[in-house]
Design a protein around this motif. Structure first.
Motif, short mmCIF file in Angstrom:
data_model
loop_
_atom_site.label_atom_id
_atom_site.label_comp_id
_atom_site.label_asym_id
_atom_site.label_seq_id
_atom_site.Cartn_x
_atom_site.Cartn_y
_atom_site.Cartn_z
N ASP A 76 0.83 -1.20 0.00
CA ASP A 76 0.00 0.00 0.00
C ASP A 76 0.86 1.25 0.00
O ASP A 76 0.58 2.24 -0.65
CB ASP A 76 -0.92 0.03 1.22
CG ASP A 76 -1.99 -1.05 1.14
OD1 ASP A 76 -2.19 -1.60 0.05
OD2 ASP A 76 -2.62 -1.32 2.17
N ASP A 80 -9.41 -0.79 -1.85
CA ASP A 80 -8.50 -0.01 -1.00
C ASP A 80 -7.67 0.98 -1.80
O ASP A 80 -6.55 0.69 -2.20
CB ASP A 80 -7.59 -0.95 -0.20
CG ASP A 80 -6.61 -0.15 0.67
OD1 ASP A 80 -6.78 1.09 0.77
OD2 ASP A 80 -5.70 -0.77 1.23
N GLU A 99 -9.75 -5.72 -1.31
CA GLU A 99 -9.21 -5.94 0.03
C GLU A 99 -9.62 -7.35 0.50
O GLU A 99 -8.87 -8.28 0.33
CB GLU A 99 -9.72 -4.87 0.99
CG GLU A 99 -9.09 -4.94 2.36
CD GLU A 99 -7.61 -4.61 2.40
OE1 GLU A 99 -7.12 -3.93 1.49
OE2 GLU A 99 -6.92 -5.03 3.35
N CYS A 127 -4.34 -9.93 -0.95
CA CYS A 127 -4.48 -9.13 0.27
C CYS A 127 -5.38 -9.84 1.27
O CYS A 127 -4.99 -10.82 1.87
CB CYS A 127 -4.98 -7.76 -0.13
SG CYS A 127 -5.06 -6.63 1.24
N GLU A 170 -5.18 -7.30 -4.88
CA GLU A 170 -5.24 -5.87 -4.55
C GLU A 170 -4.34 -5.04 -5.48
O GLU A 170 -4.77 -4.65 -6.55
CB GLU A 170 -4.88 -5.65 -3.07
CG GLU A 170 -5.15 -4.23 -2.59
CD GLU A 170 -4.62 -3.95 -1.19
OE1 GLU A 170 -3.69 -4.64 -0.76
OE2 GLU A 170 -5.14 -3.01 -0.53
N GLU A 229 -10.95 -1.08 3.71
CA GLU A 229 -10.16 -2.31 3.88
C GLU A 229 -11.15 -3.43 4.20
O GLU A 229 -12.15 -3.57 3.53
CB GLU A 229 -9.08 -2.09 4.94
CG GLU A 229 -8.14 -0.93 4.55
CD GLU A 229 -6.70 -1.31 4.27
OE1 GLU A 229 -6.43 -2.42 3.78
OE2 GLU A 229 -5.81 -0.47 4.55
#
Ligand code: FEO
Ligand code: CA
Ligand code: CA
Ligand code: CA
Length: 630
Positions: free
Chosen positions: A12, A355, A336, A240, A255, A433
């Motif tokens: 991220d 996300d 997510e 993820c 993700e 998330e």
């Protein structure tokens, strides 16, 4: 073309580094806006089963009363920590179940701290950086399916400068250590361990064959030279969060797929491809440089390959010979997790977060009901995808993404779900998330981890990100958890009411809305809620992936942690803290509920050993009296 450094940071954070947003706006303005929301926040207390929680929950500034009663929790909450260790409450013990590089088969070398392991055996060991996971039981065997979200290329390729791959073999090693690990585990006198050479053990890495199903399968944008039918793809990546279906399959969620693709030549793409690249954050150079050695990841050669990632993949961990299936009806975005529940009429409802700053929250509802023992193969292929719209008056609706509402073709709606969401005016969120559904009340929760762009910058599709609704703080650095109550107690209903379960904050540092809701107090400070799951006692467990500097705005928050929340009262207490530098992500239980499995991703120092490389690991947590742990 600027050189993008190899990844040494969580996935991220890589996106943030390479797609930098403006610094948060000037401090006074932030505070002023936050305070101006206080009237609104105070008004959130007014309805529903959440009324008690919200009266505790949304008045800025912590109170002693909010912290006092802890009888709901079967443990004594622990203090924050800043060390390189894993802490659980008195009366509990945590041991390592499995770490990155541990052999899955007899005859495979034990982990090598000098090299991080060999290329040849990299698909026969436990992958790196664990994330979402679930347990499955078949014929007395316990099977764990675990995501391996990304790799630290510098420690896996110690012979290179900064972990930049120098050969196809280097790329292959990185590809092998990611994806999904399926492994049988068993509990013995010394605790839990991997059953080496179990027929269930399996690595589903970046080159594992998978099928594509649902409305986008076979679409021209899904076809490549290697797969002219657009129905067969190699690999799953950016894995993820996860999910589990009522029929016993595992859902792994792709993700940050965009970071795996680059272009070795300047290329002019068709308009639809180029628009998609822009919305999904494709860059000219990838995180790991796959494209230099593997043309599949070179968009100047295979421009459609990225369309084959960003999906939810269904895996049957109990059948090692089965082919995983990418279920395109669930849409393509930076998935997510996938929280599965059933509507009263048996239709399958899947909640899905995207996300990214200012992206959306989604819901899939199947056309056909789930029938115990019935055919489940097509259930996730046939249904409707929706996006959430939250109104300031605490009502909300699920907006169906159809040709009528979007003006887009059915397959395009799924491949470019973000654009479809923009067309219907979905609410831009503070990075959705994990979603968790309460098994004892018809309500669902979503962690909105943080969003420095809130009220500052539009999302990649140009949608405004106004302060308000469930995203009430400008340049939100702490995050919050939104909860919704489907109308008619039906998760398939198109309308709902909502409130905030908690706004994280720091009442030691701030006296405005950044102090957080009043269920935040000096004993439970945290930021950036991310992983989340309910246990069978009705507690909601919250895991964090946040700033662990323990300074300034984050003073007193310490390392990333896992907390337990009481949905009825809004009380939140700290259960565990992880090693400095790492995030806590991934949560599931043994079949007997006497062990809780918790993942540690990208730990710092040399955790979990005294020296050597830091190794992402799964911890098995038990009570000393072998009692239930959720
Ligand atoms: Fe992989 Fe959004 O966490
Ligand atoms: Ca992460
Ligand atoms: Ca996460
Ligand atoms: Ca996160």
């Amino acid at each position: 073309m600027t050189r993008i450094p190899p990844i040494k940071i969580p996935a991220d954070a890589w996106d943030e580094l390479n797609f930098p947003r403006p610094e948060e706006s000037e401090f006074d303005r932030v505070v002023e806006r936050a305070i101006s929301r206080r009237g609104f926040l105070g008004g959130v207390v007014a309805f529903g089963s959440g009324a008690v929680a919200m009266s505790a929950g949304l008045l800025p500034g912590g109170t002693a009363e909010a912290a006092a009663p802890q009888s709901r929790f079967p443990f004594t909450p622990i203090a924050t920590q800043t060390d390189y260790a894993f802490h659980v409450p008195e009366g509990y013990k945590a041991r390592v179940l499995v770490s990155w590089g541990d052999p899955l088969y007899d005859g495979v070398a034990e982990f090598n701290h000098e090299t991080g392991g060999s290329v040849e055996e990299s698909d026969k060991v436990f992958g790196e950086n664990t994330d979402g996971m679930e347990t499955f039981e078949i014929g007395g065997h316990q099977i764990l399916a675990v995501n391996n979200e990304y790799v630290n290329s510098d420690i896996n390729l110690p012979h290179t400068e900064d972990g930049v791959p120098q050969s196809a073999a280097d790329v292959l090693k990185l590809q092998n250590l990611q994806g999904v690990t399926v492994v049988e585990i068993a509990e013995g006198a010394d605790g839990w361990s991997v059953v080496r050479s179990s027929p269930f053990n399996r690595r589903l890495h970046h080159n594992a064959p998978m099928a594509i199903s649902g409305p986008a399968a076979g679409h021209p944008l899904m076809k490549t030279e290697a797969d002219p039918d657009g129905r067969a793809v190699l690999g799953t990546l950016g894995n993820c969060g996860a999910g589990k279906t009522p029929w016993g399959t595992y859902l792994t969620c792709e993700e940050n797929f965009n970071g795996y693709f680059g272009a070795t030549e300047e290329t002019s793409y068709s308009d639809d491809v180029a628009a998609g690249y822009e919305r999904y954050g494709m860059a000219a150079e990838s995180q790991y440089g796959y494209e230099k050695f593997d043309p599949r990841f070179d968009t100047s050669k295979t421009p459609n390959e990225p369309h084959r990632f960003g999906w939810v993949v269904e895996i049957d961990p109990t059948d090692p010979g089965s082919t995983p299936v990418k279920r395109t009806a669930l849409g393509r975005f930076k998935h997510e997790n996938a929280e599965v529940t059933l509507a009263p009429d048996g239709r399958v409802v899947v909640y899905l977060g995207d996300d990214e700053r200012g992206e959306f929250l989604y819901r899939f509802v199947s056309t056909h009901p789930y029938v115990t023992g019935g055919d489940t193969d097509g259930l996730l292929d046939d249904g409707t995808l929706y996006v959430a719209k939250f109104n300031d008056d605490q009502t909300g609706e699920w907006l169906a993404l159809t040709p009528e509402t979007t003006g887009m073709e059915p397959a395009d709606i799924l491949i470019f779900a973000r654009m479809a969401g923009s067309k219907v005016g979905a609410t831009t969120m503070d990075r959705p998330e994990w979603v968790a559904v309460n098994p004892y009340a018809v309500e669902a929760y979503c962690c909105l981890t943080n969003n420095k762009n809130r009220g500052v910058k539009a999302n990649a599709g140009g949608d405004a990100t106004p302060v308000g609704g469930p995203n009430p703080r400008e340049a939100n650095k702490y995050g919050q958890i939104v909860r919704w109550y489907p109308d008619g107690d039906d998760h398939a209903a198109d309308t709902f009411r909502w409130d905030l379960f908690v706004m994280a904050g720091n009442p030691e540092v701030h006296s405005d809305a950044y102090a957080g809701s009043s269920n935040i107090n000096s004993g439970n400070l945290f930021n950036s809620p991310d992983g989340m799951a309910f246990d069978t006692s009705g507690l909601v467990w919250i895991q964090t992936d946040g700033e662990d500097s323990n300074e300034g705005d984050f003073a007193g928050m310490g390392n990333n942690q896992q907390l337990a929340g009481d949905p009825a009262t809004g009380e939140i207490v700290r259960f565990l803290t992880g090693p400095r530098g790492g995030e806590i992500t991934g949560l599931c239980w043994s079949a007997d509920r006497r062990t809780m499995f918790v993942g540690v991703q990208h730990p710092g120092g040399s955790w979990p050993a005294e020296e050597g490389l830091p190794r992402s690991s799964i911890m098995a947590i038990k009570r000393d009296d072998n009692g239930l742990v959720g």
